[in-house]
Design a protein around this motif. Structure first.
Motif, PDB file in Angstrom:
ATOM      1  N   UNK A  46       0.843  -1.190   0.000  1.00 55.88           N
ATOM      2  CA  UNK A  46       0.000   0.000   0.000  1.00 55.88           C
ATOM      3  C   UNK A  46       0.880   1.241   0.000  1.00 55.88           C
ATOM      4  N   UNK A  47       0.490   2.238  -0.788  1.00 53.77           N
ATOM      5  CA  UNK A  47       1.208   3.508  -0.820  1.00 53.77           C
ATOM      6  C   UNK A  47       0.255   4.607  -0.392  1.00 53.77           C
ATOM      7  N   UNK A  48       0.833   5.670   0.220  1.00 54.71           N
ATOM      8  CA  UNK A  48       0.051   6.817   0.633  1.00 54.71           C
ATOM      9  C   UNK A  48      -0.013   7.874  -0.447  1.00 54.71           C
ATOM     10  N   UNK A  49      -0.509   9.036  -0.079  1.00 49.93           N
ATOM     11  CA  UNK A  49      -0.731  10.108  -1.043  1.00 49.93           C
ATOM     12  C   UNK A  49       0.560  10.602  -1.694  1.00 49.93           C
ATOM     13  N   UNK A  50       1.687  10.443  -0.999  1.00 51.33           N
ATOM     14  CA  UNK A  50       2.970  10.901  -1.550  1.00 51.33           C
ATOM     15  C   UNK A  50       3.654   9.838  -2.405  1.00 51.33           C
ATOM     16  N   UNK A  51       3.027   8.665  -2.529  1.00 48.80           N
ATOM     17  CA  UNK A  51       3.628   7.598  -3.323  1.00 48.80           C
ATOM     18  C   UNK A  51       4.635   6.764  -2.554  1.00 48.80           C
ATOM     19  N   UNK A  52       4.692   6.942  -1.219  1.00 48.14           N
ATOM     20  CA  UNK A  52       5.617   6.165  -0.394  1.00 48.14           C
ATOM     21  C   UNK A  52       4.934   4.884   0.071  1.00 48.14           C
ATOM     22  N   UNK A 117      11.882  -9.266 -12.092  1.00 45.07           N
ATOM     23  CA  UNK A 117      10.658  -9.984 -11.725  1.00 45.07           C
ATOM     24  C   UNK A 117       9.505  -9.371 -12.504  1.00 45.07           C
ATOM     25  N   UNK A 118       8.940 -10.137 -13.448  1.00 45.49           N
ATOM     26  CA  UNK A 118       7.830  -9.625 -14.255  1.00 45.49           C
ATOM     27  C   UNK A 118       6.519  -9.886 -13.522  1.00 45.49           C
ATOM     28  N   UNK A 119       5.748  -8.840 -13.337  1.00 44.23           N
ATOM     29  CA  UNK A 119       4.495  -8.950 -12.593  1.00 44.23           C
ATOM     30  C   UNK A 119       3.347  -8.313 -13.375  1.00 44.23           C
ATOM     31  N   UNK A 120       2.165  -8.776 -13.063  1.00 47.83           N
ATOM     32  CA  UNK A 120       0.942  -8.092 -13.485  1.00 47.83           C
ATOM     33  C   UNK A 120       0.389  -7.406 -12.243  1.00 47.83           C
ATOM     34  N   UNK A 121       0.163  -6.094 -12.321  1.00 42.66           N
ATOM     35  CA  UNK A 121      -0.228  -5.296 -11.164  1.00 42.66           C
ATOM     36  C   UNK A 121      -1.719  -4.994 -11.238  1.00 42.66           C
ATOM     37  N   UNK A 122      -2.423  -5.305 -10.143  1.00 40.26           N
ATOM     38  CA  UNK A 122      -3.852  -4.981 -10.019  1.00 40.26           C
ATOM     39  C   UNK A 122      -3.992  -3.997  -8.858  1.00 40.26           C
ATOM     40  N   UNK A 123      -4.622  -2.870  -9.101  1.00 36.57           N
ATOM     41  CA  UNK A 123      -4.695  -1.802  -8.106  1.00 36.57           C
ATOM     42  C   UNK A 123      -6.124  -1.502  -7.687  1.00 36.57           C
ATOM     43  N   UNK A 138      -1.881  -2.272  -4.099  1.00 34.85           N
ATOM     44  CA  UNK A 138      -1.474  -2.997  -5.304  1.00 34.85           C
ATOM     45  C   UNK A 138      -1.243  -4.467  -5.002  1.00 34.85           C
ATOM     46  N   UNK A 139      -1.798  -5.336  -5.847  1.00 33.67           N
ATOM     47  CA  UNK A 139      -1.561  -6.776  -5.783  1.00 33.67           C
ATOM     48  C   UNK A 139      -0.642  -7.153  -6.948  1.00 33.67           C
ATOM     49  N   UNK A 140       0.405  -7.910  -6.661  1.00 36.00           N
ATOM     50  CA  UNK A 140       1.387  -8.283  -7.681  1.00 36.00           C
ATOM     51  C   UNK A 140       1.259  -9.768  -8.002  1.00 36.00           C
ATOM     52  N   UNK A 393      -9.449 -13.934  -4.033  1.00 35.31           N
ATOM     53  CA  UNK A 393     -10.090 -14.102  -2.720  1.00 35.31           C
ATOM     54  C   UNK A 393      -9.457 -13.208  -1.671  1.00 35.31           C
ATOM     55  N   UNK A 394      -8.126 -13.107  -1.713  1.00 34.78           N
ATOM     56  CA  UNK A 394      -7.446 -12.238  -0.759  1.00 34.78           C
ATOM     57  C   UNK A 394      -7.839 -10.782  -0.963  1.00 34.78           C
ATOM     58  N   UNK A 395      -7.953 -10.378  -2.219  1.00 35.94           N
ATOM     59  CA  UNK A 395      -8.344  -9.002  -2.523  1.00 35.94           C
ATOM     60  C   UNK A 395      -9.756  -8.710  -2.007  1.00 35.94           C
TER      61      UNK A 395
END
Length: 447
Positions: A46-52, A117-123, A138-140, A393-395
């Motif tokens: 998880x990232x906050x408003x600043x992208x951290x 590491x190649x990932x598909x990102x779901x946000x 984000x789920x990787x 399911x986790x999401x």
């Protein structure tokens, strides 16, 4: 000074006791939510408003090969490959500034030791108390194995179509499911003519010898030697042949890779042929993704071991029949997709519902592309599927727990707030605002 009556004092004491019990219940639920996030099987941060990065779960740490302390507090774009960091930074900050339609996308992350590491990102968006954007979750999905398999398959096909040797792939019944341009040019047969009930048996100048060779390959795993093969025009050509068995997930023979060199070229080409065979066998046997080949009629012509592991059917049960993973209620949709692929279209990362042998339905990502014959015509479809049921399911569980936490936060009788490291309040529940005499968070922030 006001004096409390014994009755009023009892009421206040009871209210304090109940508030304490509610706080304990809320704390237990927050701890359950935290445990759910940490123990989720899918990599998530998880990232906050600043992208951290504010937090990352254990699966995410394992995927990237780092400790949580090495990741949290850093810009999320620092985790991706160097050449992708600037585009990633712009994309993340843009989505945090203006709400967007979040769609899955590929991203290359950097693991320990520079590993790619190649990932598909779901946000999904993380919402603040007032419904605004508070961050991004984000789920990787690790696609490294699938991508390597796809690249190996592509390399093999390119190698097979550029070699002067005849190369073919047969099913366990001896029917050709693929032949390269050289095989068609030298022998004069089309794929369709070698895919009938007799399969490739019409090629052997001595039918008895050819039948014995095919049986030996399926029993022993490999056969090498010289064979006299008939051309479509009636001629006979000596070839040095190497046949290698393909095994399904339950170690049953599912097909044969055949490489045939003109005898005069055998020594020159032997090494290249061996490497091509080994590459193909490794791809089929070791791919973590389910790889299927369907013909133009939708019948299964190839079924790798991972398909057997994911869906429960062995290759012998599905080869030559319709794809058994398609639920009955989705048959029409799948026919339309196959029609589009046979028209030349490709798909990547499409979410689909499929069926296991035990009847359980799973969610998978589907990538599909047309397979072409030597003349460039489309003869079938290649489908690659990855099971993402656990991640989905986790999401869903995380989203449900987030909603429960938000409701608890809003309804808590005690004041609750969250601050930045600099002490600025960024979240406050209604109870705290009432206690401090404010009507809104904006009013509190302007104090």
């Amino acid at each position: 000074m006001a004096i409390l009556t014994p009755g009023a004092a009892a009421v206040l004491a009871a209210a304090g006791f109940l508030a304490g019990r509610r706080w304990e219940s809320s704390a237990r639920k927050r701890e359950a939510c935290r445990s759910l996030f940490e123990d989720a099987p899918a990599a998530c941060h998880e990232v906050g408003r600043a992208g951290l990065v504010e937090r990352i779960n254990r699966a995410g740490c394992r995927l990237l090969g780092r400790q949580a302390g090495e990741i949290t507090g850093r810009p999320v774009w620092d985790l991706v490959a160097p050449e992708e960091r600037d585009p990633a930074r712009q994309a993340v900050l843009g989505k945090l500034r203006v709400e967007s339609d979040l769609k899955p996308f590929p991203q290359e992350y950097l693991g320990t030791g520079g590993q790619r590491i190649w990932c598909e990102v779901h946000e999904t968006y993380i919402r603040g108390r007032r419904g605004g954007i508070a961050g991004i979750r984000s789920f990787l999905v690790d696609l490294s194995g699938q991508r390597r398999a796809e690249e190996e398959l592509l390399r093999f096909r390119k190698a097979a179509e550029s070699t002067l040797d005849a190369v073919g792939i047969l099913d366990a019944a001896g029917r050709a499911v693929y032949i390269n341009p050289s095989a068609e040019a030298v022998l004069g047969y089309s794929l369709d003519s070698l895919n009938g009930p007799a399969g490739v048996r019409c090629l052997f100048a001595s039918p008895e010898e050819g039948e014995a060779v095919l049986d030996a390959v399926l029993r022993q795993g490999e056969w090498r030697g010289e064979l006299r093969l008939k051309t479509a025009s009636g001629g006979v050509i000596p070839f040095f042949c190497r046949f290698t068995r393909i095994l399904s997930g339950d170690d049953r023979p599912s097909g044969i890779v055949a490489v045939m060199s003109g005898v005069s070229r055998r020594k020159e080409r032997d090494k290249a042929l061996r490497e091509s065979n080994q590459q193909l066998a490794a791809i089929i046997e070791a791919s973590p993704a389910a790889i299927l080949v369907l013909d133009a009629g939708g019948l299964v012509r190839s079924w790798n071991p991972a398909a057997g592991t994911i869906f429960g059917w062995c290759a012998a049960e599905v080869l030559g029949g319709p794809d058994p993973t398609i639920p009955a209620e989705r048959a029409g949709e799948c026919r339309r997709l196959l029609k589009l692929v046979l028209e030349g279209k490709s798909f990547n990362g499409m979410e689909v519902v499929r069926r296991r042998k035990d009847g359980q339905q799973i969610v998978a990502t589907l990538s599909a592309a047309p397979l072409r014959d030597a003349a460039g015509g489309i003869e079938g479809a290649l489908a690659i599927m990855t099971d993402i049921t656990g991640r989905k399911r986790a999401e869903e569980a995380l989203q449900e727990s987030e909603e429960r936490y938000r409701n608890l936060f809003e309804a808590a009788p005690l004041g609750i707030y969250r601050t930045t490291p600099g002490g600025r309040i960024v979240m406050a529940n209604p109870a705290l605002l009432r206690m401090l005499g404010y009507h809104s968070l904006d009013e509190l922030e302007r104090r």
